[in-house]
Write an enzyme that holds these catalytic residues in place. Structure first.
Site, PDB file in Angstrom:
ATOM      1  N   LEU A 103       0.868  -1.175   0.000  1.00 26.73           N
ATOM      2  CA  LEU A 103       0.000   0.000   0.000  1.00 26.73           C
ATOM      3  C   LEU A 103       0.906   1.227   0.000  1.00 26.73           C
ATOM      4  O   LEU A 103       1.986   1.199   0.595  1.00 26.73           O
ATOM      5  CB  LEU A 103      -0.890   0.035   1.251  1.00 26.73           C
ATOM      6  CG  LEU A 103      -1.982  -1.022   1.407  1.00 26.73           C
ATOM      7  CD1 LEU A 103      -2.682  -0.855   2.755  1.00 26.73           C
ATOM      8  CD2 LEU A 103      -2.990  -0.951   0.275  1.00 26.73           C
ATOM      9  N   ASP A 104       0.472   2.286  -0.649  1.00 28.50           N
ATOM     10  CA  ASP A 104       1.235   3.527  -0.588  1.00 28.50           C
ATOM     11  C   ASP A 104       1.372   3.979   0.860  1.00 28.50           C
ATOM     12  O   ASP A 104       0.507   3.703   1.705  1.00 28.50           O
ATOM     13  CB  ASP A 104       0.533   4.637  -1.387  1.00 28.50           C
ATOM     14  CG  ASP A 104       0.605   4.418  -2.892  1.00 28.50           C
ATOM     15  OD1 ASP A 104       1.386   3.552  -3.322  1.00 28.50           O
ATOM     16  OD2 ASP A 104      -0.129   5.112  -3.613  1.00 28.50           O
ATOM     17  N   ARG A 105       2.432   4.705   1.120  1.00 25.63           N
ATOM     18  CA  ARG A 105       2.706   5.157   2.486  1.00 25.63           C
ATOM     19  C   ARG A 105       1.530   5.925   3.092  1.00 25.63           C
ATOM     20  O   ARG A 105       1.185   5.745   4.257  1.00 25.63           O
ATOM     21  CB  ARG A 105       3.956   6.034   2.481  1.00 25.63           C
ATOM     22  CG  ARG A 105       4.392   6.490   3.852  1.00 25.63           C
ATOM     23  CD  ARG A 105       5.708   7.257   3.760  1.00 25.63           C
ATOM     24  NE  ARG A 105       6.172   7.661   5.074  1.00 25.63           N
ATOM     25  CZ  ARG A 105       7.327   8.314   5.274  1.00 25.63           C
ATOM     26  NH1 ARG A 105       8.112   8.608   4.250  1.00 25.63           N
ATOM     27  NH2 ARG A 105       7.683   8.661   6.491  1.00 25.63           N
ATOM     28  N   THR A 163      -1.617   5.705   2.314  1.00 23.41           N
ATOM     29  CA  THR A 163      -2.881   4.961   2.269  1.00 23.41           C
ATOM     30  C   THR A 163      -3.001   4.089   3.510  1.00 23.41           C
ATOM     31  O   THR A 163      -2.047   3.423   3.896  1.00 23.41           O
ATOM     32  CB  THR A 163      -2.946   4.067   1.008  1.00 23.41           C
ATOM     33  OG1 THR A 163      -2.786   4.879  -0.147  1.00 23.41           O
ATOM     34  CG2 THR A 163      -4.269   3.329   0.919  1.00 23.41           C
ATOM     35  N   ARG A 215      -5.048   6.751  -7.693  1.00 17.76           N
ATOM     36  CA  ARG A 215      -4.751   8.175  -7.600  1.00 17.76           C
ATOM     37  C   ARG A 215      -4.674   8.812  -8.988  1.00 17.76           C
ATOM     38  O   ARG A 215      -5.213   9.905  -9.221  1.00 17.76           O
ATOM     39  CB  ARG A 215      -3.440   8.379  -6.835  1.00 17.76           C
ATOM     40  CG  ARG A 215      -3.500   7.803  -5.431  1.00 17.76           C
ATOM     41  CD  ARG A 215      -2.132   7.660  -4.790  1.00 17.76           C
ATOM     42  NE  ARG A 215      -1.517   8.941  -4.482  1.00 17.76           N
ATOM     43  CZ  ARG A 215      -0.355   9.051  -3.825  1.00 17.76           C
ATOM     44  NH1 ARG A 215       0.281   7.966  -3.431  1.00 17.76           N
ATOM     45  NH2 ARG A 215       0.145  10.247  -3.575  1.00 17.76           N
TER      46      ARG A 215
END
Length: 331
Positions: A142-144, A146, A260
């Site tokens: 997961l993105d930081r 998120t 995104r």
């Protein structure tokens, strides 16, 4: 696997059967203990790491028999000091745990692993918190910024089975995202290729590209309107006069920054997104209490890697997003 930092000489490593299917970066992180992850990513990006004499990417999967060439690596005193001072132990809120894997509710602002300027992430902290665990590996990322459902395998067999599901797109991954403006209810499918590139400073970015782009990766995102919201009178309302829309977003492909970029390219960026968002709106929303990107990995449906039964994992919006959303008016 070596327990000491590797020597400063070229190394040739043959990938074994047990490591089949692992991402190159994860494989090297396990093999090159004591080497900062930022350095591992740097030698991959520069092309110094070779697979079967050819260039290879960090997210490429290794196969049994692959011959990897690793360049000479010298650890600085600072790097050796970092290796001697591991990540702090930390447990995260559990959604599910059994003998095969665990699912945590990852908070925003925490990277899933160290690297690219981050000393440590979720996986390093959990390993420190569970020194008795023989195997703990990230299943996906997961993105930081998120939050939400993140899977960690406790067995190699579970890791492979779960990663196979992600690779074959048989998992159901649904996110909650709040976007700028009134999302058109009729716009339900975003099917646009994505192209990864680097900024001059080396930071990774993604953009929508045409179908004729040979480097474009097909990317499919499904969107459903959950609710619509209006800001209270003031600056955010002036910047986003059509209010905001809470979306349920299901991804059929797992590309970098897919949600995104797809939502921003449709003219409705995720609020709080510092890479692809509306920066002036973000500044105003920070003043009103929104301190992070409003993207949450809400629900994950999969088949249990051992029992082979369907399982659905879900975690509700974190308190900071619930509180801020409650400050808006239903529209």
């Amino acid at each position: 696997m070596p327990s000491q930092p590797p020597p400063a000489e070229v190394r040739l490593i043959t990938v074994d059967e047990e490591s089949a299917g692992q991402r190159l970066d994860n494989f090297l992180i396990r093999m090159l203990k004591g080497v900062p992850k930022s350095h591992i990513y740097r030698i991959i990006r520069s092309g110094e790491v070779r697979r079967n004499k050819g260039r290879v990417g960090a997210d490429d999967r290794v196969a049994p028999g692959d011959l990897l060439r690793i360049p000479p690596i010298r650890l600085s005193e600072r790097a050796e000091e970092k290796a001697a001072n591991p990540a702090p132990a930390r447990e995260f809120p559990l959604i599910h745990e059994d003998d095969a894997f665990l699912a945590i509710d990852k908070p925003a602002g925490v990277a899933v692993h160290g690297g690219s300027g981050v000393s440590f992430g979720v996986i390093e902290q959990i390993r420190q918190a569970r020194p008795q665990a023989r195997f703990l590996e990230l299943v996906h990322r997961l993105d930081r910024e998120t939050s939400g459902v993140l899977l960690i395998a406790k067995k190699k067999s579970a890791l492979k089975a779960l990663q196979d599901q992600f690779r074959e797109r048989s998992t159901g991954k649904t996110y909650l995202a709040l976007v700028k403006g009134a999302w058109p209810a009729r716009l339900k499918v975003l099917d646009q290729p994505l192209h990864k590139f680097l900024l001059p400073d080396g930071e990774r970015r993604v953009r929508v590209t045409g179908r004729e782009d040979p480097d474009g990766m097909r990317s499919v995102t499904l969107v459903k309107v959950a609710s619509r919201w209006q800001a209270s009178p003031g600056e955010p309302a002036a910047i986003s006069p059509d209010g905001f829309t809470l979306l349920e977003v299901t991804i059929k492909t797992g590309r970098t920054h897919q949600i995104r970029v797809h939502l921003a390219s449709a003219g409705h960026p995720i609020v709080g997104d510092d890479k692809y968002g509306d920066f002036e709106l973000n500044r105003q929303l920070q003043r009103s209490g929104l301190k992070r990107m409003f993207l949450h990995a809400w629900r994950l449906a999969l088949v249990h890697p051992v029992a082979a039964t369907p399982i659905e994992l879900q975690t509700e919006l974190p308190p900071e997003l619930q509180v801020w959303l409650a400050s808006l008016k239903p529209h």
